[in-house]
Design an enzyme around this catalytic site. Structure first.
Site, PDB file in Angstrom:
ATOM      1  N   LYS A 156     -25.079 -38.221  31.353  1.00  0.00           N
ATOM      2  CA  LYS A 156     -25.563 -39.177  32.578  1.00  0.00           C
ATOM      3  C   LYS A 156     -25.287 -38.498  33.732  1.00  0.00           C
ATOM      4  O   LYS A 156     -24.377 -37.880  34.100  1.00  0.00           O
ATOM      5  CB  LYS A 156     -24.597 -40.405  32.488  1.00  0.00           C
ATOM      6  CG  LYS A 156     -25.034 -41.624  33.142  1.00  0.00           C
ATOM      7  CD  LYS A 156     -23.993 -42.865  32.718  1.00  0.00           C
ATOM      8  CE  LYS A 156     -24.352 -44.366  33.508  1.00  0.00           C
ATOM      9  NZ  LYS A 156     -23.566 -45.126  33.089  1.00  0.00           N
TER      10      LYS A 156
ATOM     11  N   SER B  10     -26.043 -49.446  32.130  1.00  0.00           N
ATOM     12  CA  SER B  10     -26.495 -48.183  32.921  1.00  0.00           C
ATOM     13  C   SER B  10     -26.924 -47.178  32.232  1.00  0.00           C
ATOM     14  O   SER B  10     -27.665 -46.395  32.678  1.00  0.00           O
ATOM     15  CB  SER B  10     -25.753 -48.193  34.243  1.00  0.00           C
ATOM     16  OG  SER B  10     -24.666 -47.608  33.653  1.00  0.00           O
TER      17      SER B  10
ATOM     18  N   SER C 122     -21.909 -50.568  29.916  1.00  0.00           N
ATOM     19  CA  SER C 122     -23.087 -49.650  30.282  1.00  0.00           C
ATOM     20  C   SER C 122     -23.061 -48.434  29.161  1.00  0.00           C
ATOM     21  O   SER C 122     -23.997 -47.761  29.348  1.00  0.00           O
ATOM     22  CB  SER C 122     -22.623 -48.786  31.435  1.00  0.00           C
ATOM     23  OG  SER C 122     -22.873 -49.726  32.680  1.00  0.00           O
TER      24      SER C 122
END
Ligand SMILES: [Zn+2]
Lengths: 548, 541
Positions: free
Chosen positions: B121, B196, B220
Site C-alpha cells: 500500500k 482505503s 481499511s
C-alpha cells in the site's frame, strides 16, 4: 555563508533521498517572523555586554525609587540537556555543527517516522525535579503542542501538558553580599520534558529564509517558576542558581550564549498592597544573567513610568525583546488573544511510568547541590562572601572540598583560593580544574607555612610555580632551597651585618626614627633571600637596634 | 524472523485435497494458461507454498513465476488500476538474481518468502520507490528508508512488485479518494474495490501479486477484503510495527495483510509481526509461526471446532445491513456450527456509539498527523509571497477534499472549549467499547459479524454522500477502537456484477490471539463447499 544548500522555492521538487540536504526556502516578506526570539537569540548573539557587573546594575536598580509599586516576576527557563542523542531519535547534537548535518527522517518529521523516547531524558528530568524539591509524577505522559512554523518539522512539538514529570518545588538561594545578601526561596510550578525546534536562518537580503533542523528534537526541560521574584537581581540570581544546579547535576552545560539555557521572563507591576497582578509583559532574548537583571529593571521602570504618566493602558500583553546595544526592551509581537495549541495526548508514545526504586536510585546518586554546600560552608564558619565564592562554582567547590579532605585548615584554604588562585584564574581566563596545582599540594603548602618550613611570602612564590608548572611543594622547596631560616644564630649574623652596613640609618633610628625597623627587616630578608623566619628576624632585629 | 516453513508436511497434505467440481462460479476453471495453483478451483490453496515448492524442486524458476504474475498484472491493470507504481523491471531483476543464487547452491537463497511478489500500500514507505500515500502533496516523494514491515518482507525474500492505490492517507472506503486514480473491483469493473486499501485487495484478488500489505485504521483492510473476495487480516494494535506507515490516526492505525488464502495471510503476519525498537507502541509479545499451526484438511477431525464458543454480534445483523449479506453471514455461522462450534447471539450495547467516537478520534489525530505536510521540507511546494500563503497554497492544492474535511473536523474537536465535549468524550466511549468487547470475549472465544453492510457498490455511488460512506464503516471501527485483531475470510456471494459479488465474514478475537482467528478461518476456508473466490476477470484473456 557555508550553509549546506537548501532547496529553492521555485526549483522543481527534488527527490528527498538524502534527507539531510533538501529544505524548502521561504521567499520574500518574512519580516513578520524574522524577529522570532528563539532564532534571534540563537543565531545573532549580540556583542558582549558593556562591562557592568550584575552587582553594579542592581545597586542602581535598588536605589531606583519604586514609587509605591512592586514588580511581580516569573520565569520560564528552557534547559537543553546534554544527552548523547536527541530526545526521540538517535541523532547526536553538537552546537555549531554544519546546518542539517545531524538530522534523520524522524527529527525532520518525514512521513511514517515515530518518536522513541531517550530514557536519559527522563533520568535528567527526575534529577532536576528532585534537585528542585519537586513532587515527581509516578505516571506522566507526553502531549502534542500544535502550531505551524517552518522550524517545527512535524507541525507539533512533543511536550507535556497537564501532567508534567515534576511539580510543586522550590529553589533556595543567597543573594550576593554586595546587595545586602539575604536568603530567598522561590517556588517552582513545574518541570516538564519537551523537544527543541530547529532554527531559521534569514538571508542578508531577507528575501528568503533557510531552515536548520540540527536542533530539532534536542531534549529540553522547561522549568516554570512561581511569580515570586520582585527585582532584577532576584530573577538573575534565580537563573544563576538554576544554571548551577544543572551543572552540578551534569544534565546540561547551562551555556546561555549557545542557548543551552534560555530564560523568558514575565514582568508586571502593581501598587504595593494590591493582591491581583497587573498586565504581564514577556521579555525574551537575554544572553546573560546580567542582561536579565538589566532587562527586568528597565522594564519595571518603563511600566512604572507609564503608570505615573497615566498611561497604564499602554502596558499590554506582549512579547518584548531585550536589545543589548540600546539597553532597552522593544515590542516583538502583541498577543492577540490566547494561542490555542490544541494539546492532546501523544499517541505514538506510551505513558512514562516510574517506580519508586527508580527514583530512589537516582536520589541516591545525586551530588551535593549548591544550597547544601553553601549551608555546609556556612556551618564551617566561613563568611557569606567566602561561601558564595566557593559554593557557586561547582569546580571550585570540588577543589576546595578536596583540599580540606587533605587536612587543610578551612579558612586558610578559602583565603588561598579566593586570593592568589582566583586572581590567576581571572587573569588567565581558565577554570580551576585547568590549573596544574592539585588540592593535595595546596594543603601541603598551607601545612608547610603553618609548621614554619616556609614563610607566607615564599608560600606565594611556590604557589605561583605550582599553578603554572605543577610539581610538589617539597620538590620546589628543595629545588630552590627555600627552607625557612629559623636558626637564631644565622639570623643574628645577618642582622649584625645589615646593621654594620647601614650606620647612617642606625643613627637615625636611635635618634627616634623607629619606623626604620622596617627598612632593616627588609634588608635582612633580602639578604636571606626571603627565607628568614619573619618572627625571629623581627625579634632579633629589635633587640639589636635597641641595644646600647 | 519466524522459523522456516514446514513446507513438505503441509505441501503433501495440501496436494491431496479433494477436488470435486465446484462450479458455481466457473470462470476460473476455464483458464488454461496459468499453472499457478492460485487459479485452480476448490478451496483456497497457498500460493506461497506452491511457489516455495516449485523453487525448491527446481520445477519453476523465480523469473518464470514473476513473469506469470507480471503478465497477468499487465493484462488486468488497465481496467483495475490497483497500482500507483509498478516496479516490474526491478522485480524481474530480483527474480533473476534469486534464480542465480539458487543455481549456485546458496544455502539461504530460498527464504521463507523467496520469489513471492508482494504489493505494498502506498502509505507504507519504500526507499527505492515513490511513496505518495495517495496524495498530491507527496507526488514524487521518495522516502529515505523502508517501513519495518516492508523491510521484514524483503529480508524474508519477498519481491515488492509495486505500490498499491488507496484513498488519500487512508481516508476513505472506496479508493476513489486517491489523488491519482480510481481502482476498480476485479469482480465488476463498475464497482469500487472498497478502501482505503482497495489497491492491495484488488491486486491480490486479481492475482497481480501473491500477497499484499495494507493498513487498517477503521476497516481499511477488512472492508476491501470483503468487497474483493480475499482474506484480509487486521492484527492487534501493536502487533506489527507502524514505523514507515504514514500516520492517519496513530492510536488506531495497524499494518495489515491480504492473501488469497488464510495460509498465505498467516505466513505474511509471521514475517512482519513483532517488536520494533523504532515503534514504541509495538508489542514485545512473542510472535508464533502462525502458518505452521494451521492444520490441513485431511488431518482434520470431523468436528474440528468442537469446544469453540462463537458469539455472533446481534447489532451487526440488523437495520442498514443488506439482506444478502445477513444471509451469507448466517450461512457461515451454521457452517461453523457444523464444524463443531457453538454459535450464539451476543449483544454489544456500546456498538452504535463506536462510529461517532471513531470519527472524532481519527479526525483529531489526523489533523495533527497531517500537519507535517506543509510543503516546507519535502513534497509539493507552491510558490507564495509569504509564509502563511506558502502553507495555505501547498495544503490547499496538495490535499484532497476528504482529507481537508477530516483535518477541519479534527481541528475543531481539539479546539479550546470543544475538547471536553468531543475528544475527551470520544475517549470515554472508546473505553466503553473496549470493555464491552472484553466482556463478550470472556464469554466467547471469537466474535463474528459481517465486515461491511453490503457487497461492493458502484463507483461514484457514495462519493457525494460522505455520511453514507462513513456509515459503511460501522461494522469495523469498533474493532480498531478496542485494538483487537480481526480476520476477514470470503464466505459467500450476493447477486451483482457478471458473476456475483463476494461477501466477507469478520472474525474478531482477543488481543494477540491472531493464531486462533487464523486457525478457525483456515478450517472455515478449507471446508467451504462449492465456492471459489477467483474473480471472473481472470478468465477474460
Ligand atoms: Zn534525528
Amino acid at each position: 555563508m557555508a550553509l549546506t544548500l537548501l532547496r529553492g522555492m521555485r526549483t522543481p521538487v527534488s527527490s528527498g533521498s538524502n534527507p539531510g540536504l533538501f529544505f524548502a526556502v521561504l521567499r520574500p516578506r518574512l519580516s513578520r517572523f524574522t524577529a522570532r526570539a528563539e532564532s534571534a537569540q540563537a543565531t545573532e548573539p549580540k556583542a558582549a555586554p558593556p562591562p557592568r557587573s550584575i552587582q553594579l546594575a542592581t545597586k542602581e536598580a535598588a536605589e531606583q525609587k519604586t514609587q509605591g509599586f512592586e514588580a511581580v516576576i516569573g520565569i520560564e527557563t528552557h534547559v537543553q540537556l546534554s544527552t548523547v542523542t536527541k530526545a526521540f531519535c538517535s541523532c547526536p547534537y553538537s552546537y555549531g555543527a554544519q546546518p542539517n548535518s545531524t538530522v534523520c527522517p524522524t527529527c525532520m518529521g518525514h512521513p511514517g517516522t515515530l518518536p522513541v523516547l531517550n530514557e536519559k531524558v527522563v533520568e535528567c528530568a527526575v534529577k532536576l525535579g528532585l534537585a528542585l524539591n519537586c513532587e515527581i509524577s509516578m505516571t506522566s505522559k507526553f502531549d502534542r503542542k500544535q502550531y505551524f512554523y517552518p522550524d517545527l518539522p512535524k507541525g507539533y512539538q512533543i511536550s507535556q501538558f497537564d501532567i508534567p514529570i515534576a511539580k510543586k518545588g522550590h529553589v533556595d538561594l543567597d543573594l550576593p553580599v554586595e546587595f545586602g545578601g539575604g536568603h530567598r526561596k522561590f517556588g517552582i510550578t513545574r518541570v516538564h520534558m519537551e523537544e527543541d525546534a530547529g532554527k531559521l536562518l534569514h538571508s542578508e537580503s531577507s528575501s528568503y529564509s533557510q531552515v536548520d533542523l540540527n536542533r530539532a528534537g534536542v531534549p529540553l526541560l522547561e522549568i516554570v517558576s512561581e511569580p515570586d521574584m520582585r527585582t532584577g537581581i532576584e530573577a538573575a540570581e534565580y537563573g544563576a542558581e538554576l544554571q548551577r544546579i544543572v551543572r552540578y547535576l551534569g544534565v546540561s552545560n547551562g551555556n546561555m550564549q549557545e542557548g543551552s539555557l534560555r530564560c523568558d521572563v514575565n514582568v508586571s507591576i502593581r501598587p504595593v498592597g494590591q493582591s491581583e497582578f497587573g498586565t504581564k509583559v514577556e521579555i525574551k532574548n537575554m544572553n546573560s544573567f546580567s542582561a536579565i537583571n538589566r532587562a527586568i529593571d528597565y522594564e519595571i521602570s518603563r511600566q512604572i513610568l507609564l503608570h505615573k504618566e497615566g498611561q497604564a493602558d499602554q502596558i499590554v500583553q506582549e512579547t518584548r525583546l531585550w536589545d543589548e546595544s540600546s539597553q532597552k526592551t522593544f515590542t516583538m509581537r502583541k498577543k492577540e488573544g490566547l494561542a490555542d495549541y490544541r494539546y492532546f495526548p501523544e499517541p505514538d508514545l506510551p505513558e512514562v511510568v516510574l517506580t519508586s526504586d527508580y527514583i530512589n536510585e537516582i536520589s541516591k546518586s545525586m551530588p551535593e547541590l549548591p544550597e547544601a554546600k553553601r549551608r555546609r560552608y556556612e556551618n564551617m564558619g566561613l563568611s557569606m562572601q567566602d561561601v558564595l565564592f566557593l559554593a557557586n562554582d561547582d569546580n571550585i567547590g570540588h577543589f576546595y572540598d578536596s583540599t580540606l579532605e587533605h587536612g587543610a585548615d578551612a579558612k586558610l584554604a578559602a583565603n588561598w583560593i579566593m586570593g592568589d588562585i582566583a586572581a590567576y584564574l581571572k587573569d588567565e581566563k581558565v577554570s580551576i580544574d585547568e590549573i596544574k596545582l592539585t588540592p593535595l599540594e595546596l594543603s601541603e603548602l598551607i601545612a608547610s607555612i603553618k609548621n614554619g618550613t616556609i614563610s607566607g611570602k615564599i608560600g606565594k612564590e611556590i604557589l605561583a610555580e605550582l599553578i603554572a608548572k605543577g610539581g610538589t611543594v617539597k620538590g620546589v622547596i628543595e629545588e630552590k632551597d627555600l627552607v625557612q631560616i629559623a636558626d637564631p644564630a644565622a639570623i643574628e649574623a645577618m642582622v649584625d651585618k645589615v646593621i654594620a652596613d647601614n650606620p647612617k640609618q642606625l643613627e637615625q633610628y636611635r635618634a627616634g626614627k623607629t619606623k626604620l625597623q622596617g627598612f632593616f627587616a627588609g634588608q635582612v630578608m633580602k639578604a636571606s633571600k626571603g627565607k628568614a623566619n619573619p618572627v625571629l628576624l623581627n625579634k632579633i632585629l629589635g633587640e639589636k637596634l635597641n641595644a646600647n | 524472523m519466524p522459523p522456516p516453513l514446514q513446507a513438505h508436511r503441509l505441501l503433501i497434505s495440501h496436494r491431496r485435497l479433494p477436488s470435486p467440481a465446484r462450479r458455481r462460479f466457473t470462470a476460473a476453471s476455464s483458464l488454461q494458461s496459468a499453472p499457478a495453483t492460485t487459479l485452480a478451483p476448490g478451496p483456497a490453496t497457498s500460493s506461497i507454498l506452491s511457489i516455495r515448492e516449485s523453487l525448491l524442486s527446481g520445477e519453476r524458476t523465480a523469473a518464470d513465476i514473476t513473469s506469470e504474475y507480471l503478465s497477468r498484472l499487465r493484462r488486468t491493470e488497465p481496467s483495475l488500476r490497483s497500482f500507483i507504481h509498478v516496479a516490474d523491471a526491478a522485480a524481474e531483476r530480483e527474480a533473476e538474481e534469486l534464480d542465480r543464487r539458487i543455481a549456485s547452491g546458496e544455502k539461504d537463497a530460498v527464504g521463507p518468502l523467496a520469489g513471492v511478489l508482494v504489493g505494498v500500500k502506498d502509505n507504507l514507505c519504500t526507499a527505492n520507490m515513490p511513496s505518495t500515500g495517495g496524495s498530491r502533496i507527496l507526488d514524487g516523494y521518495r522516502p529515505a528508508y523502508d517501513a519495518t514491515a516492508v523491510r521484514r518482507l524483503q529480508e524474508a525474500g519477498a519481491i515488492v512488485v509495486g505500490k498499491t492505490n488507496l484513498d488519500e492517507f487512508g481516508m476513505g472506503s472506496t479508493t476513489e479518494g486517491s489523488a491519482f486514480q480510481v481502482t476498480t473491483n476485479p469482480w465488476d469493473d463498475s464497482r469500487v474495490p472498497g478502501g482505503s486499501s482497495g489497491g492491495s485487495a484488488s491486486a491480490v484478488s486479481a492475482r497481480q501479486c501473491v500477497v499484499s500489505l495494507g493498513s487498517d485504521t477503521g476497516g481499511s483492510v477488512r472492508q476491501p477484503a470483503s468487497f474483493c473476495g480475499v482474506v484480509g487480516l487486521k492484527p492487534t494494535y501493536g502487533r506489527v510495527s507502524r514505523f514507515g506507515l504514514m500516520a492517519y490516526a496513530s492510536s488506531l492505525d495497524v499494518v495489515g495483510c491480504f492473501g488469497s488464502s488464510v495460509f498465505d495471510t498467516a505466513t505474511i503476519l509471521s514475517v512482519v509481526a513483532g517488536h520494533d525498537k523504532m515503534d514504541s507502541t509495538s508489542s514485545s509479545q512473542v510472535v508464533p509461526d502462525y502458518a505452521s499451526e494451521l492444520v490441513s484438511l485431511d488431518l482434520l477431525e470431523s468436528k474440528p471446532l468442537a469446544g469453540l464458543r462463537i458469539g455472533i454480534i446481534q447489532e451487526t445483523l440488523g437495520e442498514g445491513v443488506a439482506n444478502g449479506v445477513i444471509s451469507s453471514i448466517k450461512g457461515a455461522a451454521s457452517h461453523l456450527e457444523q464444524l463443531g462450534s457453538v454459535v450464539e447471539e451476543v449483544s454489544l450495547p456500546s456498538f452504535s456509539l463506536g462510529l461517532p467516537a471513531y470519527y472524532i478520534l481519527a479526525s483529531s489525530e489526523a489533523s495533527s498527523n497531517l500537519s507535517r505536510y506543509d510543503g516546507i521540507r519535502y513534497g509539493r511546494q507552491f510558490s507564495a509571497d509569504d509564509l502563511n500563503e506558502l502553507y495555505g497554497e501547498s495544503r490547499a492544492n496538495g490535499l484532497g477534499h476528504e482529507v481537508k474535511m477530516r483535518i477541519l473536523m479534527g481541528t475543531y474537536a481539539l479546539s479550546a472549549g470543544y475538547y471536553d465535549a468531543y475528544y475527551k468524550r470520544a475517549q470515554q466511549v472508546r473505553t466503553l467499547v473496549k470493555e464491552s468487547f472484553k466482556d463478550a470475549l470472556e464469554r466467547y472465544d471469537i466474535l463474528i459479524s459481517p465486515a461491511a453492510p453490503s457487497a461492493a457498490y458502484k463507483i461514484g455511488e457514495k462519493i457525494n454522500d460522505p455520511l453514507a460512506m462513513y456509515a459503511g464503516d460501522i461494522l469495523t471501527v469498533n474493532v480498531n477502537l478496542a485494538g483487537l485483531p480481526a480476520l476477514v475470510v470470503p464466505c459467500g456471494f450476493v447477486e451483482g456484477g457478471p458473476a456475483g459479488l463476494p461477501v466477507g465474514l469478520q472474525l474478531i478475537g482477543s488481543p494477540f490471539c491472531e493464531g486462533n482467528l487464523l486457525r478457525v478461518g483456515h478450517i472455515f476456508e478449507q471446508t467451504l463447499q462449492n465456492l471459489s473466490f477467483v474473480p471472473p476477470l481472470l478468465a477474460e484473456s
